[in-house]
Design a protein around this motif. Sequence first.
Motif, PDB file in Angstrom:
ATOM      1  N   ASN A 133       0.815  -0.832   0.351  1.00 28.94           N
ATOM      2  CA  ASN A 133       0.053  -0.249   0.419  1.00 28.94           C
ATOM      3  C   ASN A 133       1.031   1.253  -0.094  1.00 28.94           C
ATOM      4  O   ASN A 133       2.309   1.176   0.710  1.00 28.94           O
ATOM      5  CB  ASN A 133      -0.721   0.057   1.446  1.00 28.94           C
ATOM      6  CG  ASN A 133      -2.115   1.190   1.189  1.00 28.94           C
ATOM      7  OD1 ASN A 133      -2.225   1.944   0.910  1.00 28.94           O
ATOM      8  ND2 ASN A 133      -3.291  -0.047   1.379  1.00 28.94           N
ATOM      9  N   PRO A 134       0.161   2.380  -0.509  1.00 25.63           N
ATOM     10  CA  PRO A 134       1.269   3.351  -0.729  1.00 25.63           C
ATOM     11  C   PRO A 134       1.555   4.130   1.102  1.00 25.63           C
ATOM     12  O   PRO A 134       1.948   5.164   1.305  1.00 25.63           O
ATOM     13  CB  PRO A 134       1.362   4.506  -2.447  1.00 25.63           C
ATOM     14  CG  PRO A 134      -0.296   3.910  -2.353  1.00 25.63           C
ATOM     15  CD  PRO A 134      -0.669   2.706  -1.845  1.00 25.63           C
ATOM     16  N   ASP A 135       0.449   4.049   1.849  1.00 27.41           N
ATOM     17  CA  ASP A 135       0.250   4.823   2.459  1.00 27.41           C
ATOM     18  C   ASP A 135      -0.183   3.695   4.101  1.00 27.41           C
ATOM     19  O   ASP A 135      -0.832   3.215   3.210  1.00 27.41           O
ATOM     20  CB  ASP A 135      -1.119   5.244   2.362  1.00 27.41           C
ATOM     21  CG  ASP A 135      -1.901   6.239   1.177  1.00 27.41           C
ATOM     22  OD1 ASP A 135      -0.687   7.813   0.833  1.00 27.41           O
ATOM     23  OD2 ASP A 135      -2.160   6.240   0.309  1.00 27.41           O
ATOM     24  N   THR A 136       0.400   4.738   4.607  1.00 31.06           N
ATOM     25  CA  THR A 136       0.166   3.610   5.750  1.00 31.06           C
ATOM     26  C   THR A 136      -1.265   3.051   6.038  1.00 31.06           C
ATOM     27  O   THR A 136      -2.005   4.091   6.380  1.00 31.06           O
ATOM     28  CB  THR A 136       0.825   3.876   7.829  1.00 31.06           C
ATOM     29  OG1 THR A 136       0.165   5.515   7.549  1.00 31.06           O
ATOM     30  CG2 THR A 136       2.293   4.393   7.200  1.00 31.06           C
ATOM     31  N   THR A 137      -1.521   1.735   6.802  1.00 28.44           N
ATOM     32  CA  THR A 137      -3.587   2.114   7.353  1.00 28.44           C
ATOM     33  C   THR A 137      -3.491   1.044   8.715  1.00 28.44           C
ATOM     34  O   THR A 137      -2.253   0.608   9.390  1.00 28.44           O
ATOM     35  CB  THR A 137      -3.440   0.460   6.530  1.00 28.44           C
ATOM     36  OG1 THR A 137      -3.078  -0.436   6.504  1.00 28.44           O
ATOM     37  CG2 THR A 137      -3.498   1.174   5.059  1.00 28.44           C
ATOM     38  N   PRO A 138      -5.021   0.547   9.686  1.00 33.62           N
ATOM     39  CA  PRO A 138      -4.627   0.130  10.527  1.00 33.62           C
ATOM     40  C   PRO A 138      -3.279  -0.934  11.105  1.00 33.62           C
ATOM     41  O   PRO A 138      -3.216  -1.711  11.204  1.00 33.62           O
ATOM     42  CB  PRO A 138      -5.834   0.054  11.176  1.00 33.62           C
ATOM     43  CG  PRO A 138      -6.824   1.390  10.110  1.00 33.62           C
ATOM     44  CD  PRO A 138      -5.562   1.497   8.995  1.00 33.62           C
ATOM     45  N   LEU A 139      -3.871  -1.877   9.759  1.00 32.72           N
ATOM     46  CA  LEU A 139      -2.780  -2.716   9.289  1.00 32.72           C
ATOM     47  C   LEU A 139      -1.243  -3.037   9.838  1.00 32.72           C
ATOM     48  O   LEU A 139      -0.917  -3.980  10.036  1.00 32.72           O
ATOM     49  CB  LEU A 139      -3.334  -3.786   8.090  1.00 32.72           C
ATOM     50  CG  LEU A 139      -2.611  -5.292   7.854  1.00 32.72           C
ATOM     51  CD1 LEU A 139      -3.186  -6.565   9.206  1.00 32.72           C
ATOM     52  CD2 LEU A 139      -2.652  -5.480   6.090  1.00 32.72           C
ATOM     53  N   THR A 140      -0.811  -1.370   9.374  1.00 34.00           N
ATOM     54  CA  THR A 140       0.540  -1.642   8.599  1.00 34.00           C
ATOM     55  C   THR A 140       1.314  -2.444  10.637  1.00 34.00           C
ATOM     56  O   THR A 140       2.362  -2.817   9.890  1.00 34.00           O
ATOM     57  CB  THR A 140       1.473  -0.483   8.635  1.00 34.00           C
ATOM     58  OG1 THR A 140       0.220   0.299   7.907  1.00 34.00           O
ATOM     59  CG2 THR A 140       2.135  -0.188   8.931  1.00 34.00           C
ATOM     60  N   ALA A 141       0.955  -1.474  11.451  1.00 33.26           N
ATOM     61  CA  ALA A 141       1.765  -2.447  12.667  1.00 33.26           C
ATOM     62  C   ALA A 141       1.719  -3.918  13.268  1.00 33.26           C
ATOM     63  O   ALA A 141       2.540  -4.283  13.569  1.00 33.26           O
ATOM     64  CB  ALA A 141       0.843  -1.960  13.874  1.00 33.26           C
ATOM     65  N   HIS A 142       0.702  -4.702  12.517  1.00 30.16           N
ATOM     66  CA  HIS A 142       0.950  -6.117  12.906  1.00 30.16           C
ATOM     67  C   HIS A 142       1.210  -6.534  11.599  1.00 30.16           C
ATOM     68  O   HIS A 142       1.753  -7.714  11.471  1.00 30.16           O
ATOM     69  CB  HIS A 142      -1.350  -6.269  12.840  1.00 30.16           C
ATOM     70  CG  HIS A 142      -1.853  -5.297  13.459  1.00 30.16           C
ATOM     71  ND1 HIS A 142      -1.583  -5.339  15.129  1.00 30.16           N
ATOM     72  CD2 HIS A 142      -2.535  -4.193  13.635  1.00 30.16           C
ATOM     73  CE1 HIS A 142      -2.356  -4.631  15.682  1.00 30.16           C
ATOM     74  NE2 HIS A 142      -3.028  -4.044  14.860  1.00 30.16           N
ATOM     75  N   ALA A 143       1.127  -6.118  10.264  1.00 28.81           N
ATOM     76  CA  ALA A 143       1.825  -6.810   9.307  1.00 28.81           C
ATOM     77  C   ALA A 143       3.719  -7.300   9.473  1.00 28.81           C
ATOM     78  O   ALA A 143       3.901  -6.148   9.584  1.00 28.81           O
ATOM     79  CB  ALA A 143       2.007  -6.167   8.150  1.00 28.81           C
ATOM     80  N   GLN A 144       3.576  -8.624   9.230  1.00 28.64           N
ATOM     81  CA  GLN A 144       4.715  -8.788   9.273  1.00 28.64           C
ATOM     82  C   GLN A 144       6.071  -8.238   8.156  1.00 28.64           C
ATOM     83  O   GLN A 144       7.183  -8.011   8.447  1.00 28.64           O
ATOM     84  CB  GLN A 144       5.320 -10.307   9.088  1.00 28.64           C
ATOM     85  CG  GLN A 144       4.844 -11.645  10.420  1.00 28.64           C
ATOM     86  CD  GLN A 144       3.522 -11.998   9.843  1.00 28.64           C
ATOM     87  OE1 GLN A 144       2.301 -11.253   9.117  1.00 28.64           O
ATOM     88  NE2 GLN A 144       2.874 -12.625  10.850  1.00 28.64           N
ATOM     89  N   PHE A 145       5.704  -7.963   6.896  1.00 26.25           N
ATOM     90  CA  PHE A 145       5.734  -7.448   5.864  1.00 26.25           C
ATOM     91  C   PHE A 145       5.181  -6.002   5.481  1.00 26.25           C
ATOM     92  O   PHE A 145       3.869  -6.261   5.116  1.00 26.25           O
ATOM     93  CB  PHE A 145       6.265  -8.868   4.715  1.00 26.25           C
ATOM     94  CG  PHE A 145       7.437  -9.433   5.663  1.00 26.25           C
ATOM     95  CD1 PHE A 145       8.940  -8.865   5.245  1.00 26.25           C
ATOM     96  CD2 PHE A 145       6.905 -10.803   5.395  1.00 26.25           C
ATOM     97  CE1 PHE A 145       9.976  -9.858   5.817  1.00 26.25           C
ATOM     98  CE2 PHE A 145       7.845 -11.741   5.989  1.00 26.25           C
ATOM     99  CZ  PHE A 145       8.848 -12.054   6.337  1.00 26.25           C
ATOM    100  N   VAL A 146       5.889  -5.333   5.085  1.00 22.23           N
ATOM    101  CA  VAL A 146       5.272  -3.579   4.699  1.00 22.23           C
ATOM    102  C   VAL A 146       6.019  -3.504   3.496  1.00 22.23           C
ATOM    103  O   VAL A 146       7.045  -2.598   3.717  1.00 22.23           O
ATOM    104  CB  VAL A 146       5.203  -3.015   5.586  1.00 22.23           C
ATOM    105  CG1 VAL A 146       4.343  -1.799   5.159  1.00 22.23           C
ATOM    106  CG2 VAL A 146       4.237  -3.883   6.978  1.00 22.23           C
ATOM    107  N   LEU A 147       5.116  -3.565   2.084  1.00 24.66           N
ATOM    108  CA  LEU A 147       5.893  -2.599   0.985  1.00 24.66           C
ATOM    109  C   LEU A 147       5.004  -1.845   0.875  1.00 24.66           C
ATOM    110  O   LEU A 147       3.560  -1.887   0.460  1.00 24.66           O
ATOM    111  CB  LEU A 147       5.661  -4.095  -0.139  1.00 24.66           C
ATOM    112  CG  LEU A 147       6.585  -5.323   0.690  1.00 24.66           C
ATOM    113  CD1 LEU A 147       6.285  -6.442  -1.007  1.00 24.66           C
ATOM    114  CD2 LEU A 147       7.711  -5.089   0.455  1.00 24.66           C
TER     115      LEU A 147
END
Length: 252
Positions: A213-227
């Motif tokens: 995702n181009p933006d941070t979301t409520p999921l970002t802090a929980h995902a193991q990988f963020v691209l």
Amino acid sequence: MKIPVELIQMLRNSQEIAVLTGAGISAESGVPTFREAQTGLWAQYNPEELATPQAFQRNPALVWEWYAWRRELVAKAQPNQGHLALVKMGMYQKNLTIVTQNVDGLHQRAGSQNVIELHGNIQRFKCATEHRILTEWGEQTAIPPHCPHCHGLIRPDVVWFNENLPEQALTQALQLINRCDMLLSIGTSALVQPAASLPLVALRAGATVVEINPDTTPLTAHAQFVLQGKAGEILPQLLQVTWGSLQELSSC
């Protein structure tokens, strides 16, 4: 973007991949997001007041015309490199299923076979009374037209506010999410329920969750990988570094 080596290895070894997509991937094809679509004649209307059963009961012609206009926007759009990369990924990883919140059918138009539509499809129609799917209803001048079986009004086969998700689609999605070992969350705000909770269900079931995702979301802090970036840029890169060049996959 540098793709983590650990993620590449996990993708190669995955047994089943679930892909959750939202409005972001379609926006890259020129499909306006739900609220961005309110331009021109329709700018005076709140989309959340049009996409409800109550609005259809009050003024079915208005709602029908709004969806006719939206169908025209969708028809002009073409699948982008993100959609196409998912098709290629599915050629290599046979156990890959897309769960989409989008109603535009772009995944299927790109060539993806296993697609669960959580919110329906804007190009499909059903009887508002009996809920049967309709493909034809003869020549009619009425707006909206009437069901040829019960004479009820015909409506788009999409999920409106205050409506439940299709039971079969939700059941299939939950079964998939609970058994997959990898979930890619792509272009979704992680705000619209119940779809927003699916990555968290996958995490609790032990799956690895990747957010694109181009933006941070409520999921970002929980995902193991963020691209962080656009699906149309990151997915082809992810595909290439994991399974080889697009040309090699195209010749399979």
